[in-house]
Design a protein around this motif. Structure first.
Motif, PDB file in Angstrom:
ATOM      1  N   PRO A  52      16.742 -51.155 -28.473  1.00 15.09           N
ATOM      2  CA  PRO A  52      15.933 -50.486 -26.861  1.00 15.09           C
ATOM      3  C   PRO A  52      14.122 -50.643 -26.554  1.00 15.09           C
ATOM      4  O   PRO A  52      14.743 -49.593 -27.971  1.00 15.09           O
ATOM      5  N   ASP A  53      13.498 -50.715 -26.250  1.00 13.61           N
ATOM      6  CA  ASP A  53      12.049 -50.265 -26.665  1.00 13.61           C
ATOM      7  C   ASP A  53      12.533 -48.657 -26.323  1.00 13.61           C
ATOM      8  O   ASP A  53      12.664 -48.217 -24.829  1.00 13.61           O
ATOM      9  N   ALA A  54      12.146 -47.922 -26.490  1.00  9.01           N
ATOM     10  CA  ALA A  54      11.684 -46.384 -26.344  1.00  9.01           C
ATOM     11  C   ALA A  54      10.832 -45.946 -27.198  1.00  9.01           C
ATOM     12  O   ALA A  54      10.216 -46.317 -27.836  1.00  9.01           O
ATOM     13  N   ASP A  55      10.047 -43.960 -26.100  1.00 12.24           N
ATOM     14  CA  ASP A  55       9.091 -43.560 -27.389  1.00 12.24           C
ATOM     15  C   ASP A  55       9.583 -43.336 -28.709  1.00 12.24           C
ATOM     16  O   ASP A  55       9.261 -43.044 -29.970  1.00 12.24           O
ATOM     17  N   VAL A  56      11.362 -43.067 -28.812  1.00 15.73           N
ATOM     18  CA  VAL A  56      11.795 -42.466 -29.747  1.00 15.73           C
ATOM     19  C   VAL A  56      13.012 -43.065 -29.522  1.00 15.73           C
ATOM     20  O   VAL A  56      13.812 -42.440 -28.579  1.00 15.73           O
ATOM     21  N   VAL A  57      13.445 -43.783 -30.276  1.00 18.38           N
ATOM     22  CA  VAL A  57      15.402 -44.436 -30.853  1.00 18.38           C
ATOM     23  C   VAL A  57      15.596 -42.505 -31.976  1.00 18.38           C
ATOM     24  O   VAL A  57      14.837 -42.543 -33.020  1.00 18.38           O
ATOM     25  N   TYR A  58      16.693 -42.712 -31.309  1.00 19.20           N
ATOM     26  CA  TYR A  58      17.906 -41.449 -32.240  1.00 19.20           C
ATOM     27  C   TYR A  58      18.824 -42.140 -33.158  1.00 19.20           C
ATOM     28  O   TYR A  58      19.749 -42.712 -32.467  1.00 19.20           O
ATOM     29  N   VAL A  59      19.272 -41.761 -34.696  1.00 22.24           N
ATOM     30  CA  VAL A  59      19.626 -42.335 -34.977  1.00 22.24           C
ATOM     31  C   VAL A  59      20.970 -42.192 -35.355  1.00 22.24           C
ATOM     32  O   VAL A  59      20.576 -40.863 -35.983  1.00 22.24           O
ATOM     33  N   ILE A  60      22.307 -42.106 -35.735  1.00 20.28           N
ATOM     34  CA  ILE A  60      22.960 -40.841 -36.055  1.00 20.28           C
ATOM     35  C   ILE A  60      24.807 -41.605 -36.450  1.00 20.28           C
ATOM     36  O   ILE A  60      24.807 -42.757 -36.591  1.00 20.28           O
ATOM     37  N   CYS A  61      24.889 -41.205 -37.300  1.00 15.23           N
ATOM     38  CA  CYS A  61      26.219 -41.234 -38.236  1.00 15.23           C
ATOM     39  C   CYS A  61      27.192 -40.523 -38.741  1.00 15.23           C
ATOM     40  O   CYS A  61      27.647 -39.019 -37.655  1.00 15.23           O
ATOM     41  N   ALA A  62      27.701 -40.145 -39.449  1.00 15.58           N
ATOM     42  CA  ALA A  62      28.740 -39.320 -39.563  1.00 15.58           C
ATOM     43  C   ALA A  62      27.924 -38.166 -40.205  1.00 15.58           C
ATOM     44  O   ALA A  62      28.556 -36.749 -39.697  1.00 15.58           O
ATOM     45  N   VAL A  63      26.968 -37.690 -41.204  1.00 10.49           N
ATOM     46  CA  VAL A  63      26.530 -36.748 -41.924  1.00 10.49           C
ATOM     47  C   VAL A  63      25.293 -37.653 -41.850  1.00 10.49           C
ATOM     48  O   VAL A  63      24.537 -35.675 -42.200  1.00 10.49           O
ATOM     49  N   GLY A  64      24.406 -38.199 -41.720  1.00 17.40           N
ATOM     50  CA  GLY A  64      23.386 -38.093 -41.740  1.00 17.40           C
ATOM     51  C   GLY A  64      22.963 -39.110 -42.687  1.00 17.40           C
ATOM     52  O   GLY A  64      21.516 -39.442 -43.059  1.00 17.40           O
ATOM     53  N   GLY A  65      23.276 -39.372 -44.302  1.00 12.15           N
ATOM     54  CA  GLY A  65      23.234 -40.358 -45.390  1.00 12.15           C
ATOM     55  C   GLY A  65      22.443 -41.788 -44.660  1.00 12.15           C
ATOM     56  O   GLY A  65      21.878 -42.386 -44.526  1.00 12.15           O
ATOM     57  N   ARG A  66      23.419 -42.844 -43.785  1.00 11.75           N
ATOM     58  CA  ARG A  66      23.322 -44.066 -43.131  1.00 11.75           C
ATOM     59  C   ARG A  66      22.408 -43.713 -42.445  1.00 11.75           C
ATOM     60  O   ARG A  66      21.150 -44.560 -42.161  1.00 11.75           O
ATOM     61  N   SER A  67      22.592 -42.746 -41.057  1.00 18.71           N
ATOM     62  CA  SER A  67      21.271 -42.317 -39.887  1.00 18.71           C
ATOM     63  C   SER A  67      19.912 -42.792 -40.426  1.00 18.71           C
ATOM     64  O   SER A  67      18.322 -43.051 -40.529  1.00 18.71           O
ATOM     65  N   LEU A  68      19.689 -41.811 -41.898  1.00 21.07           N
ATOM     66  CA  LEU A  68      18.492 -41.961 -42.391  1.00 21.07           C
ATOM     67  C   LEU A  68      18.140 -43.275 -42.859  1.00 21.07           C
ATOM     68  O   LEU A  68      16.625 -43.373 -42.898  1.00 21.07           O
ATOM     69  N   GLN A  69      19.441 -44.234 -43.263  1.00 19.11           N
ATOM     70  CA  GLN A  69      18.404 -45.280 -44.108  1.00 19.11           C
ATOM     71  C   GLN A  69      17.765 -46.462 -42.734  1.00 19.11           C
ATOM     72  O   GLN A  69      17.531 -47.479 -42.361  1.00 19.11           O
TER      73      GLN A  69
END
Length: 101
Positions: A52-69
C-alpha cells in the motif's frame, strides 16, 4: 539504508502503517508480529504492487538480512521503506505479543 528499532515498529503498528513480512510462508505460520502482511522475498518482485501507499513501509524478516534487501529494492523504486533491526527474532525475544498459525 535505514534500519529502525523495535520501538519504531511498535509505533508503526499502532498508527496502522504497512508492515511487510518477507519470510517464507512456513516461517510466518510458526510465529509472526501481529498485524503484518506476508509477501515472501521469493515472490517480492512480482507482488510489489500489493504494497500500500504510505509515508513509510516497514519490512521485517527473521533477523534483518532479507528485510534489508527488500527495503533497498523498495527505496530503489521510490518507496520509502525501512528494515526492522533484529526482525521477528528480536520481537519474540523482547516478550512482545506474537501470532501463530
Amino acid at each position: 539504508m535505514i534500519e529502525v528499532e523495535l520501538s519504531a515498529l511498535d509505533e508503526a503498528l499502532a498508527s496502522g502503517a504497512p508492515v511487510i513480512d518477507v519470510r517464507e510462508a512456513d516461517e510466518y505460520a510458526q510465529v509472526r508480529v501481529p498485524g503484518v502482511t506476508l509477501i515472501p522475498l521469493s515472490e517480492f518482485v512480482s507482488r510489489v504492487g500489493e504494497i500500500p501507499d504510505a509515508d513509510v513501509v516497514y519490512v521485517i524478516c527473521a533477523v534483518g538480512g532479507r528485510s534489508l534487501q527488500a527495503a533497498e529494492y523498495l527505496n530503489g523504486r521510490g518507496i520509502n521503506a525501512v528494515s526492522v533491526a533484529g526482525g521477528t527474532s528480536a520481537w519474540l525475544q523482547s516478550g512482545r505479543p506474537v501470532e501463530t498459525g
